[in-house]
Write an enzyme that holds these catalytic residues in place. Structure first.
Site, short mmCIF file in Angstrom:
data_model
loop_
_atom_site.label_atom_id
_atom_site.label_comp_id
_atom_site.label_asym_id
_atom_site.label_seq_id
_atom_site.Cartn_x
_atom_site.Cartn_y
_atom_site.Cartn_z
CE LYS A 68 -4.36 -1.99 1.46
NZ LYS A 68 -4.64 -3.18 2.22
CB VAL A 106 -3.15 -10.83 5.60
CG1 VAL A 106 -4.10 -9.91 6.36
CG2 VAL A 106 -3.37 -10.72 4.10
N1 GLN Z 1 -4.69 -8.65 -0.40
C1 GLN Z 1 -5.21 -8.51 0.92
C2 GLN Z 1 -6.67 -8.09 0.89
O1 GLN Z 1 -7.01 -7.25 0.12
C3 GLN Z 1 -4.39 -7.51 1.68
C4 GLN Z 1 -4.89 -7.28 3.10
C5 GLN Z 1 -3.79 -7.13 4.11
O2 GLN Z 1 -2.65 -7.48 3.92
N2 GLN Z 1 -4.16 -6.64 5.27
O3 GLN Z 1 -7.49 -8.58 1.61
#
Ligand code: GLN
Length: 305
Positions: A64, A259
């Site tokens: 991000k 995540v």
């Molecule tokens: N690709 C994951 C999602 O959009 C990223 C979320 C995360 O890392 N918190 O759910």
């Protein structure tokens, strides 16, 4: 330094059993919850590692800040800020951050899914394939790692099951905040989240943010000091989602979790830190990773407060 990292790693290892690997993206359920690795890149140009620092995992939300950087570099601060705000949401990463009022740019934050999906539309490129290529190139350059690629299994796994992200994207579309085809925008977002990195890559990306936009060693400038300031401020207030307040108190540096189990932490002017520990807490942040950062921050007086 390496001795300190080895020691902290052993102290924090028991925490890996307290978290759970993400399962809502089926492919991520295959991660090994016992993995734990750290890499620190310090301003003296040295790289210190311990544990599973070379192991690859998907970047997930740690991308991000890179999406935000690319959007800033392509459009300037005023344009980006008018479309995606910077107020901390205090909510989970996939929260639907509206009731039934019209969505406003202040409801969006680039460190949570809704804002990050909107951010993909701001990246320059004729097609979403081209926008993604540019994000991949920037990530490789910041990480100094030309081998970063999309993990196809994770990408397809998330694309197949990403209903919540589709809901968020359609909400943006219905409020006129994105114009393009939702599936194309999401394809860019899913691919960006599925880039495969290691702790060393995250440490180097964090280092460039700590070094106000310049690469280590060559000191080549990739983005302005102002953008480093902007991104670090947003990381500090929302980089760990609804865990950002506790993280500010316990660790005290700008950071971003994903995540996949990664955390990158930016210690302004001093170092970039990359961590991998895929067992997560209930907010989706690496549980042992936060403990490791807390210990390191206490021993090395890293907090900016
Ligand atoms: N690709 C994951 C999602 O959009 C990223 C979320 C995360 O890392 N918190 O759910």
């Amino acid at each position: 330094m390496e001795e300190l990292l080895d020691k902290l790693l052993e102290e924090c290892r028991p925490f890996t059993t307290q978290g759970k690997v993400a399962t809502y993206i089926p492919e991520l359920a295959k991660s090994n919850p016992a993995d734990l690795g750290i890499c620190v890149l310090s301003s003296d140009g040295r790289c210190y590692q311990s544990g599973d620092a070379q192991k690859r995992f998907t970047i997930q939300s740690v991308v991000k800040p890179i999406l935000l950087l690319q959007a800033l570099m392509d459009n300037g601060e005023e344009y980006v800020h008018a479309r995606v705000g910077v107020e901390a949401t205090g909510k989970p990463f996939d929260a639907i951050n509206v009731t039934d009022q019209t969505l406003h740019s202040d409801h969006l934050n680039p460190m949570v899914n809704m804002g990050a999906i909107a951010m993909c539309t701001l990246i320059r490129g004729e097609t979403y394939e081209e926008k993604f290529r540019r994000v991949l190139e920037l990530t490789r350059k910041l990480a100094g790692d030309p081998e970063i690629q999309v993990d196809e299994a994770v990408y397809h796994s998330e694309k197949r099951t990403g209903s919540k992200n589709r809901a968020l994207a359609y909400l943006l579309k219905s409020n006129g905040m994105i114009e393009d085809d939702v599936e194309e925008v999401l394809d860019c977002y899913f691919k960006a989240c599925s880039m495969s990195v290691n702790s060393r890559d995250l440490a180097r990306i964090a280092f460039v943010l700590a070094n106000r936009g310049k690469l280590p060693q060559t000191e080549e400038r990739i983005f302005s000091a102002r953008y480093a300031h902007y991104v670090n401020a947003v990381l500090m207030t929302c980089g760990m989602y609804d865990g950002s307040g506790n993280f500010a108190v316990d660790v005290g540096v700008p950071a971003k979790s994903g995540v996949g189990g990664g955390i990158m932490a930016v210690v302004p002017t001093r170092m970039g830190i990359g961590i991998y520990a895929p067992a997560l807490d209930e907010k989706g942040n690496s549980l042992a990773g936060i403990q490791l950062l807390k210990q390191l921050s206490e021993r090395m007086y890293l907090s900016i407060f």
